[in-house]
Design a protein around this motif. Structure first.
Motif, mmCIF file in Angstrom:
data_model
loop_
_atom_site.group_PDB
_atom_site.id
_atom_site.type_symbol
_atom_site.label_atom_id
_atom_site.label_comp_id
_atom_site.label_asym_id
_atom_site.label_seq_id
_atom_site.Cartn_x
_atom_site.Cartn_y
_atom_site.Cartn_z
ATOM 1 N N THR A 296 -18.398 17.635 75.617
ATOM 2 C CA THR A 296 -19.693 17.707 74.943
ATOM 3 C C THR A 296 -19.880 19.030 74.211
ATOM 4 O OG1 THR A 296 -20.793 18.570 76.911
ATOM 5 C CG2 THR A 296 -20.826 16.187 76.614
ATOM 6 N N ILE A 297 -20.605 18.937 73.119
ATOM 7 C CA ILE A 297 -21.064 20.101 72.382
ATOM 8 C C ILE A 297 -22.578 19.987 72.355
ATOM 9 C CG2 ILE A 297 -21.018 21.333 70.184
ATOM 10 C CD1 ILE A 297 -18.227 20.048 69.700
ATOM 11 N N ASP A 298 -23.253 20.899 73.064
ATOM 12 C CA ASP A 298 -24.709 20.843 73.191
ATOM 13 C C ASP A 298 -25.390 20.915 71.830
ATOM 14 O OD1 ASP A 298 -24.739 20.659 75.991
ATOM 15 O OD2 ASP A 298 -24.782 22.836 76.240
ATOM 16 N N SER A 299 -26.591 20.331 71.745
ATOM 17 C CA SER A 299 -27.331 20.304 70.480
ATOM 18 C C SER A 299 -27.600 21.709 69.941
ATOM 19 C CB SER A 299 -28.644 19.534 70.640
ATOM 20 O OG SER A 299 -29.454 20.137 71.628
ATOM 21 N N PHE B 279 -12.815 27.054 67.783
ATOM 22 C CA PHE B 279 -14.194 26.933 68.257
ATOM 23 C C PHE B 279 -14.131 26.366 69.666
ATOM 24 C CE2 PHE B 279 -17.882 24.432 69.322
ATOM 25 C CZ PHE B 279 -18.917 25.313 69.053
ATOM 26 N N ARG B 280 -14.902 26.969 70.582
ATOM 27 C CA ARG B 280 -14.950 26.467 71.960
ATOM 28 C C ARG B 280 -16.417 26.299 72.356
ATOM 29 N NH1 ARG B 280 -12.586 29.733 77.065
ATOM 30 N NH2 ARG B 280 -11.639 30.785 75.320
ATOM 31 N N SER B 281 -16.759 25.110 72.851
ATOM 32 C CA SER B 281 -18.126 24.853 73.312
ATOM 33 C C SER B 281 -18.279 25.313 74.765
ATOM 34 C CB SER B 281 -18.463 23.364 73.198
ATOM 35 O OG SER B 281 -17.841 22.621 74.230
ATOM 36 N N ARG B 282 -19.519 25.295 75.246
ATOM 37 C CA ARG B 282 -19.770 25.650 76.648
ATOM 38 C C ARG B 282 -19.029 24.726 77.614
ATOM 39 N NH1 ARG B 282 -25.230 25.242 75.068
ATOM 40 N NH2 ARG B 282 -25.921 27.238 74.273
ATOM 41 N N ASP B 283 -18.844 23.481 77.181
ATOM 42 C CA ASP B 283 -18.157 22.487 78.010
ATOM 43 C C ASP B 283 -16.638 22.584 77.829
ATOM 44 O OD1 ASP B 283 -18.231 20.350 79.866
ATOM 45 O OD2 ASP B 283 -18.050 18.874 78.261
ATOM 46 N N ASP B 284 -16.179 23.557 77.087
ATOM 47 C CA ASP B 284 -14.765 23.817 76.823
ATOM 48 C C ASP B 284 -14.115 22.815 75.873
ATOM 49 O OD1 ASP B 284 -13.557 26.152 77.414
ATOM 50 O OD2 ASP B 284 -12.867 25.593 79.400
ATOM 51 N N VAL B 285 -14.914 22.146 75.043
ATOM 52 C CA VAL B 285 -14.345 21.343 73.959
ATOM 53 C C VAL B 285 -13.796 22.337 72.950
ATOM 54 C CG1 VAL B 285 -14.856 19.765 72.050
ATOM 55 C CG2 VAL B 285 -15.971 19.455 74.261
ATOM 56 N N ARG B 286 -12.589 22.100 72.483
ATOM 57 C CA ARG B 286 -11.970 23.023 71.536
ATOM 58 C C ARG B 286 -11.495 22.306 70.281
ATOM 59 N NH1 ARG B 286 -9.015 27.625 75.147
ATOM 60 N NH2 ARG B 286 -10.598 27.668 76.755
#
Length: 192
Positions: free
Chosen positions: A96-99, A130-137
């Motif tokens: 997930t990538i938060d809103s 790019f890395r999201s808080r959920d670690d999506v890269r």
């Protein structure tokens, strides 16, 4: 005595072998959406919006509402699939990538697209990630063949969750991401 020592050593080694063979455990998420969803003692409503797909990667939005207090969160879900020939079954990987990360994500993708279109790839490997808080890269990288490629990793704890794409797919990904942001803005009505 020697036999007993050897037997104990063999048993100790055998006890650790299964732990080496397993994949890493799923790490705890730092995503606001995942944490909101995992809270106990509440009734939540999940609404899913299909955004679109490119070969290998699906994009879907999720809006989650706490029915009791009306609070909401949302995220872009990045989904890849793999098929295990031996087990004859597929596996789905979702990150997930938060809103509230969407603006930074879009800017990162646009920068990667600019790099892929204006900077010549050399035989020196360069990465933009790019890395999201959920670690999506999402990672743009140059290859030894002097071209740019993109890897999408919705989860890091499983190697086979990655999807490799040509950098030429970035404009499509940017459009899908902008569509997802608009959908999240509408669904959340300003709440994040």
């Amino acid at each position: 005595m020697m036999k007993k020592t050897i037997l104990l050593a063999i048993l100790a080694i055998a006890a650790f072998i299964p732990s080496f063979a397993q994949e890493a455990d799923k790490p705890e998420s730092k995503s606001n959406t995942v944490l909101f969803e995992e809270r106990g003692n509440s009734l939540i409503e999940r609404t899913f919006y299909d955004i679109g797909a490119i070969p290998g990667v699906e994009f879907q939005c999720i809006a989650i509402k706490n029915v009791q207090d009306g609070s909401m969160v949302g995220a872009l879900r990045v989904i890849t699939h793999t098929y295990n020939i031996t087990l004859k079954e597929g596996e789905e990987f979702i990150g997930t990538i938060d809103s509230d990360e969407m603006d930074a994500f879009i800017k990162a993708l646009e920068y990667m697209n600019e790099v892929a279109n204006t900077k010549e790839a050399t035989d020196i490997i360069i990465e933009y990630e790019f890395r999201s808080r959920d670690d999506v890269r999402f990672c743009l990288f140059s290859t030894r063949k002097k071209n740019w490629e993109l890897v999408v990793k919705p989860v890091l704890y499983r190697r086979n969750s990655s999807c490799y794409l040509k950098a030429s797919k970035l404009p499509e990904i940017i459009e899908l991401t902008k569509k997802a942001k608009a959908q999240l803005d509408e669904a959340l009505g300003g709440q994040q």
